[in-house]
Design an enzyme around this catalytic site. Structure first.
Site, PDB file in Angstrom:
ATOM      1  N   ARG A   1       0.845  -1.190   0.000  1.00 11.18           N
ATOM      2  CA  ARG A   1       0.000   0.000   0.000  1.00 11.18           C
ATOM      3  C   ARG A   1       0.885   1.246   0.000  1.00 11.18           C
ATOM      4  O   ARG A   1       1.958   1.270   0.616  1.00 11.18           O
ATOM      5  CB  ARG A   1      -0.886  -0.016   1.244  1.00 11.18           C
ATOM      6  CG  ARG A   1      -1.918   1.109   1.347  1.00 11.18           C
ATOM      7  CD  ARG A   1      -3.006   0.954   0.354  1.00 11.18           C
ATOM      8  NE  ARG A   1      -4.205   1.747   0.734  1.00 11.18           N
ATOM      9  CZ  ARG A   1      -5.050   2.260  -0.137  1.00 11.18           C
ATOM     10  NH1 ARG A   1      -4.849   2.096  -1.433  1.00 11.18           N
ATOM     11  NH2 ARG A   1      -6.115   2.918   0.278  1.00 11.18           N
TER      12      ARG A   1
ATOM     13  N   THR B   1      -9.773  -0.079  -9.358  1.00 17.27           N
ATOM     14  CA  THR B   1      -8.543  -0.821  -9.145  1.00 17.27           C
ATOM     15  C   THR B   1      -8.486  -1.972 -10.160  1.00 17.27           C
ATOM     16  O   THR B   1      -9.223  -1.981 -11.140  1.00 17.27           O
ATOM     17  CB  THR B   1      -8.516  -1.347  -7.704  1.00 17.27           C
ATOM     18  OG1 THR B   1      -9.760  -2.009  -7.436  1.00 17.27           O
ATOM     19  CG2 THR B   1      -8.375  -0.216  -6.716  1.00 17.27           C
TER      20      THR B   1
ATOM     21  N   SER C   1      -3.932  -0.880  -7.275  1.00 19.24           N
ATOM     22  CA  SER C   1      -4.727   0.325  -7.439  1.00 19.24           C
ATOM     23  C   SER C   1      -3.861   1.561  -7.631  1.00 19.24           C
ATOM     24  O   SER C   1      -2.714   1.603  -7.173  1.00 19.24           O
ATOM     25  CB  SER C   1      -5.611   0.538  -6.199  1.00 19.24           C
ATOM     26  OG  SER C   1      -6.415   1.691  -6.335  1.00 19.24           O
ATOM     27  N   ILE C   2      -4.425   2.554  -8.307  1.00 19.10           N
ATOM     28  CA  ILE C   2      -3.932   3.931  -8.228  1.00 19.10           C
ATOM     29  C   ILE C   2      -5.089   4.856  -7.821  1.00 19.10           C
ATOM     30  O   ILE C   2      -5.028   6.058  -7.963  1.00 19.10           O
ATOM     31  CB  ILE C   2      -3.292   4.415  -9.544  1.00 19.10           C
ATOM     32  CG1 ILE C   2      -4.235   4.255 -10.737  1.00 19.10           C
ATOM     33  CG2 ILE C   2      -1.973   3.733  -9.798  1.00 19.10           C
ATOM     34  CD1 ILE C   2      -3.698   4.909 -12.008  1.00 19.10           C
ATOM     35  N   ASN C   3      -6.158   4.262  -7.291  1.00 19.54           N
ATOM     36  CA  ASN C   3      -7.357   4.929  -6.795  1.00 19.54           C
ATOM     37  C   ASN C   3      -8.293   5.299  -7.947  1.00 19.54           C
ATOM     38  O   ASN C   3      -8.792   4.396  -8.624  1.00 19.54           O
ATOM     39  CB  ASN C   3      -7.032   6.129  -5.913  1.00 19.54           C
ATOM     40  CG  ASN C   3      -8.185   6.471  -4.976  1.00 19.54           C
ATOM     41  OD1 ASN C   3      -8.946   5.609  -4.571  1.00 19.54           O
ATOM     42  ND2 ASN C   3      -8.312   7.726  -4.624  1.00 19.54           N
TER      43      ASN C   3
ATOM     44  N   ASP D   1      -7.899   8.520   0.063  1.00 19.76           N
ATOM     45  CA  ASP D   1      -8.469   7.438   0.871  1.00 19.76           C
ATOM     46  C   ASP D   1      -8.328   7.690   2.366  1.00 19.76           C
ATOM     47  O   ASP D   1      -8.914   6.974   3.173  1.00 19.76           O
ATOM     48  CB  ASP D   1      -7.808   6.105   0.515  1.00 19.76           C
ATOM     49  CG  ASP D   1      -8.385   5.505  -0.754  1.00 19.76           C
ATOM     50  OD1 ASP D   1      -9.300   6.117  -1.326  1.00 19.76           O
ATOM     51  OD2 ASP D   1      -7.923   4.436  -1.181  1.00 19.76           O
TER      52      ASP D   1
ATOM     53  N   SER E   1     -10.240  -1.117   1.016  1.00 22.91           N
ATOM     54  CA  SER E   1     -11.144  -2.269   0.991  1.00 22.91           C
ATOM     55  C   SER E   1     -10.636  -3.401   0.113  1.00 22.91           C
ATOM     56  O   SER E   1     -11.318  -4.416  -0.028  1.00 22.91           O
ATOM     57  CB  SER E   1     -12.534  -1.839   0.498  1.00 22.91           C
ATOM     58  OG  SER E   1     -13.165  -1.003   1.433  1.00 22.91           O
TER      59      SER E   1
ATOM     60  N   GLY F   1     -13.113  -2.285  -7.132  1.00 23.53           N
ATOM     61  CA  GLY F   1     -14.440  -1.780  -6.810  1.00 23.53           C
ATOM     62  C   GLY F   1     -14.524  -0.915  -5.576  1.00 23.53           C
ATOM     63  O   GLY F   1     -15.621  -0.638  -5.099  1.00 23.53           O
ATOM     64  N   GLY F   2     -13.382  -0.481  -5.008  1.00 25.83           N
ATOM     65  CA  GLY F   2     -13.427   0.422  -3.867  1.00 25.83           C
ATOM     66  C   GLY F   2     -14.187  -0.156  -2.697  1.00 25.83           C
ATOM     67  O   GLY F   2     -14.019  -1.325  -2.333  1.00 25.83           O
TER      68      GLY F   2
END
Length: 567
Positions: free
Chosen positions: A99, A372, A390-392, A414, A444, A463-464
């Site tokens: 992360r 993501t 992810s890169i958001n 985030d 998440s 999918g956040g």
């Protein structure tokens, strides 16, 4: 099983299968399987296995290829979580936390201007970018777990970046969502839009020579090729020249963290192996499944099953406000997964009526971007990886550092941007997830295994905040004995405590089902489009069978390497 290979990839895939068939000896499961959201990433993984690599080498190749082929979903400027299974008589599980970390100069009021949060500052541009973790993860996977040199596993991605990747419909859709922000940064517009500053035409060629150079420096120097030397100097100079707060120390200090996965017993001898904090997903999944085990969900009709699923999600998502970076805050994990606590939560569910979220003790919810990417791979020996990257937001911060080809994340969004009130999305702040120097924001992302003596499965999706609910619905399809193709295809709905509503895909419920849910006290919010892009694996040890499936909503490619048949 697997979806048909598109013509552009058929030759490469067949050649890879033939090489692999001649190089691999029979072992359990004796075959390999890959499910990724992009055909080029699947082929990169297959190529790496053909060269004698294991699942961890293939994960490096797949991740790097996705960084080229899906710049809207992941990349060297982002991070992710890797759930690992090391084969053996008694499998070992690892969780690699890659992360992103907040820059050391970050502080809780970083995005507050004149007493109010400026949401644009944590969404677009270099101030929104945390320190990337994916490059370190690729180097660590190769050195700690792989069989091949890092350079070998990065070769397919380097080739893709130099030769180009075809623009597809998903690229065009994601770029259209972020077009204004992408136009605002000259380098991002130059690389990812056409010469007129518009979304590129479908099937046009996307070349990324600067990214190829950055990957080549990593191939030669490993982690140091990104976090020190010329690449690091360009990153810091480019970020700070545009208003960011990075330092060379931020990059030099970045390390992945090996954490203990969530391990939670389920019924019938199964065990959930999931993502620990700073992921909120593993705990939410364990809680949800534990509560459902106390309820007759299997024997229920569709509306009643939906009712039970929504109520356990409501309670699991409520607890997410207690979570954050475990290196900075105390996580009450044992209490949240305590059997007596979860039974008490389940006992409070009314079998016929919705529980208003306002009636439950409050806990701050979480917001995060939902674009993501996820993949899963298992090799012939049973080593396996489920990874969510992810890169958001799509195309991250829409800021590319000149001379590097590295498109940066906007994961700083985030964090709880305003510790004194609501964040830019109207969600209550969480002190546990406040912006802080060197912290990792809560996520998440939920790469997940379920294993027993008879079976092994892997789940995951982008999918956040909807990721845990999507994975849960797929897991229930598995527990219900449905075909593997159904797991990622199941109609999706979601509840996250606040706002107190059921979001659902178009057509997820019939009119009569919607009416019955509303009669039970639920507020329904139909979405305008489908969401998620799940990739799953299933190894039936007892039958010696191996299956994989990609979400029909995306362009993914899942393949089983039928080695014995090819021999």
């Amino acid at each position: 099983m697997g979806r048909p290979v598109r013509g552009a990839y058929r030759g490469a895939l067949l050649a890879t299968l033939l090489l692999l068939a001649g190089a691999v000896q029979a072992a359990q499961p004796g075959r390999a399987a890959i499910a990724t959201p992009h055909p080029s990433a699947t082929v990169a993984g297959l190529e790496t296995l053909a060269q004698g690599g294991n699942a961890f080498d293939a994960a490096v190749a797949i991740s790097a290829a996705l960084a080229v082929a899906e710049p809207y979903g992941s990349g060297l400027g982002g991070g992710g979580f890797f759930l690992l299974r090391q084969a053996g008589e008694k499998p070992a599980y690892r969780f690699l936390d890659a992360r992103e970390r907040a820059p050391l100069a970050a502080h809780p009021r970083l995005y507050v201007r004149d007493g109010k949060v400026d949401p644009a500052l944590s969404l677009d541009g270099p101030l929104a970018a945390a320190i990337p973790g994916l490059p370190a993860a690729l180097a660590d996977l190769a050195s700690r777990y792989g069989r091949l040199p890092l350079a070998d596993s990065l070769t397919p991605a380097i080739r893709l970046a130099r030769d180009g990747i075809s623009v597809d419909r998903i690229y065009r859709e994601r770029a259209s969502w972020r077009l204004s922000s992408m136009r605002d940064d000259h380098e991002t517009a130059r690389l990812f839009l056409d010469h007129k500053g518009e979304v590129p035409e479908e099937f046009s060629l996307l070349r990324q020579p600067e990214l190829a150079n950055t990957l080549e420096r990593m191939a030669r120097y490993g982690k140091a090729g990104f976090y020190s030397g010329p690449t690091a100097e360009k990153l810091v100079q480019g970020v700070n020249a545009a208003g960011g707060i990075w330092s060379l120390r931020d990059l030099a200090d970045y390390k992945t963290v090996e954490r203990q996965p969530i391990r939670f017993p389920l019924a019938d001898g199964r065990e959930l192996i999931g993502a620990p904090p700073p992921s909120a997903g593993g705990i939410a999944l364990a809680q949800s499944l534990a509560m459902l085990q106390e309820l007759p969900w299997r024997k229920s009709d569709r509306v009643q099953r939906t009712h039970y699923v929504v109520e356990v999600l409501r309670r699991a998502y409520r607890d997410r406000g207690l979570l954050g970076d475990p290196d900075f805050v105390a996580i009450p994990q044992a209490r949240l997964l305590d059997a007596a606590y979860l039974k008490k939560l389940a006992s409070g569910i009314d079998a016929r009526r919705a529980t208003p979220s306002s009636s439950l003790p409050p806990s701050p919810p979480l917001h995060e971007g939902d674009h993501t990417t996820h993949f899963a791979v298992i090799d012939k020996d049973g080593n396996a990886v489920a990874a969510t990257l992810s890169i958001n937001l799509p195309f991250g911060a829409a800021f590319t550092v000149p001379g590097t080809g590295v498109l940066l994340n906007d994961e700083m969004d985030d964090f709880a941007a305003n510790p004194e009130g609501a964040n830019a999305y109207g969600l209550a702040a969480s002190q546990a997830n406040a912006v802080g120097s060197g912290k990792r924001p809560l996520s998440s992302m939920s790469p997940t295994f379920i294993e027993s003596e008879q079976e092994f499965t892997a789940f995951g999706t982008p999918g956040g905040s909807r990721i845990p609910s999507m994975v849960l619905l797929s897991v229930l399809e598995y527990l219900d004995g449905q075909p593997v193709s159904r797991w990622p295809a199941v109609a999706r709905y979601h509840h996250q405590y606040l706002p107190d509503q059921i979001e659902h895909e178009p057509g997820a419920f019939s009119s009569s089902e919607s009416a019955e849910l509303q009669a039970r006290g639920y507020s329904l919010k139909p979405l305008s489009r489908n969401y998620g892009n799940q990739q799953v694996l299933f190894w039936n040890k007892a039958k010696g069978s191996l299956e994989a499936a990609s979400d029909p909503r995306g362009l993914g490619l899942s393949e089983i390497l039928e080695i014995e048949k090819l021999k």
